[in-house]
Design a protein around this motif. Sequence first.
Motif, mmCIF file in Angstrom:
data_model
loop_
_atom_site.group_PDB
_atom_site.id
_atom_site.type_symbol
_atom_site.label_atom_id
_atom_site.label_comp_id
_atom_site.label_asym_id
_atom_site.label_seq_id
_atom_site.Cartn_x
_atom_site.Cartn_y
_atom_site.Cartn_z
ATOM 1 N N GLY A 258 0.738 -1.070 -0.107
ATOM 2 C CA GLY A 258 0.119 0.240 0.043
ATOM 3 C C GLY A 258 0.988 1.436 -0.202
ATOM 4 O O GLY A 258 0.194 2.091 -0.187
ATOM 5 N N LEU A 259 2.104 0.791 1.021
ATOM 6 C CA LEU A 259 2.835 2.105 1.022
ATOM 7 C C LEU A 259 3.587 3.016 -0.018
ATOM 8 O O LEU A 259 3.855 3.768 -0.803
ATOM 9 N N HIS A 260 3.939 1.590 -0.932
ATOM 10 C CA HIS A 260 3.989 1.684 -2.533
ATOM 11 C C HIS A 260 3.732 2.018 -3.352
ATOM 12 O O HIS A 260 4.100 2.657 -4.043
ATOM 13 N N ILE A 261 1.987 1.800 -3.659
ATOM 14 C CA ILE A 261 1.200 2.347 -4.212
ATOM 15 C C ILE A 261 1.355 3.667 -4.132
ATOM 16 O O ILE A 261 1.228 4.688 -5.163
ATOM 17 N N GLU A 262 1.088 4.288 -2.712
ATOM 18 C CA GLU A 262 0.567 6.026 -2.571
ATOM 19 C C GLU A 262 2.318 6.525 -2.740
ATOM 20 O O GLU A 262 1.942 7.495 -3.282
ATOM 21 N N ARG A 263 3.265 5.757 -2.916
ATOM 22 C CA ARG A 263 5.054 7.096 -3.154
ATOM 23 C C ARG A 263 4.590 6.655 -4.431
ATOM 24 O O ARG A 263 4.805 8.523 -5.268
ATOM 25 N N ALA A 264 3.969 6.143 -5.465
ATOM 26 C CA ALA A 264 4.119 5.727 -6.745
ATOM 27 C C ALA A 264 2.515 7.082 -7.360
ATOM 28 O O ALA A 264 4.001 8.163 -8.210
ATOM 29 N N GLN A 265 1.730 7.045 -6.234
ATOM 30 C CA GLN A 265 0.732 7.993 -6.736
ATOM 31 C C GLN A 265 1.844 9.845 -6.699
ATOM 32 O O GLN A 265 0.917 10.776 -6.878
ATOM 33 N N PHE A 266 2.034 9.606 -5.092
ATOM 34 C CA PHE A 266 2.574 11.125 -4.468
ATOM 35 C C PHE A 266 3.642 12.233 -5.843
ATOM 36 O O PHE A 266 3.815 12.555 -6.279
ATOM 37 N N LEU A 267 4.476 10.540 -6.634
ATOM 38 C CA LEU A 267 5.285 11.141 -7.083
ATOM 39 C C LEU A 267 4.434 11.782 -8.264
ATOM 40 O O LEU A 267 5.391 12.470 -9.643
ATOM 41 N N THR A 268 3.562 10.887 -8.848
ATOM 42 C CA THR A 268 3.229 11.037 -10.190
ATOM 43 C C THR A 268 2.158 12.627 -10.028
ATOM 44 O O THR A 268 1.956 13.252 -11.258
#
Length: 317
Positions: A258-268
Amino acid sequence: MQFLRTDRHGPVQTIWLNNPPYNFLTDAVMGELLDLLRDIDRDDEVRAVVLTSAVDDVFVSHYSVSEILDGVEAAPVALNSRTAGAALRMSTLADHVPGGQAGLARAGAGGVANLRRYHEVCRLMRESSTVFIAALNGRALGGGCELSLACDLRLMADGPFEIGQPEILVGIIPGGGGTQMLTRVLGAGRALELCLEGAPITPSRALEIGLVHRLIDPDELLTEAQTTAARLAKRSPTAVRGIKHAVYQGGSTSLEKGLHIERAQFLTAASTPSAKRAMATYLADVESTIDAGRDMSDFVADSLPGWIDGTKVDFTE
């Protein structure tokens, strides 16, 4: 469209489900809704959708039981978990074969495609960069409750109405995603209670357990839903999609994933031109506040609501 009414005001589109007198969901209703949602998904100008009903005091009574019964009676054999899984896989493969779904329907497996169509509607709503708000103007049972769960926010009229998952009372289980979406919204304990009991609950109880977000006077429900939609339509579509993906997908997996998904969406989201402009403008305002000797807490209190409402930053891309 036979079963839907629509209206558009700026970036907000309102959809009324219209299958009186009970507003049952049917394959035809879901087919129209799926086509409309696909059109909305391709329209960058629609930023928020209000889903409600044209039938007084009824959002959706439930999915058509007669269609469910017809579907299972048409099946050549009784299904178990293994054969049901095989039927679902066959239906998925048939999507890629000309006339495949029609062939399955003739073989008695048309109900599988109908079930998958319902899930596709819910998937589109939850994965979209558009905000979906359910304005529950009355009864929302079974498939109606599930359709509201596919929305991001649920506002319900405060009155003698019912909401819940009564499928177990006729010997079946929720089939439109209810077991999964309820678990993610309410937790396993509440989801089990609602699905095992089957008894509908009142709007006030739904608010108490978090099934709906707000109770509104029936005469003000649509206006409040559309006002909320207009406010949220100003949000960055990239950020909206990122938040929904992180919550809906990331929230149902391990914390690490979940944190990986959040990081990817944050950077996007942070990489978009509109976000860069917004952050640069915000920093300039902060610096001018500090240079003027103003207290930062006063700046945040005075300024941030304006930002949220889009008065200082263009949140569209």
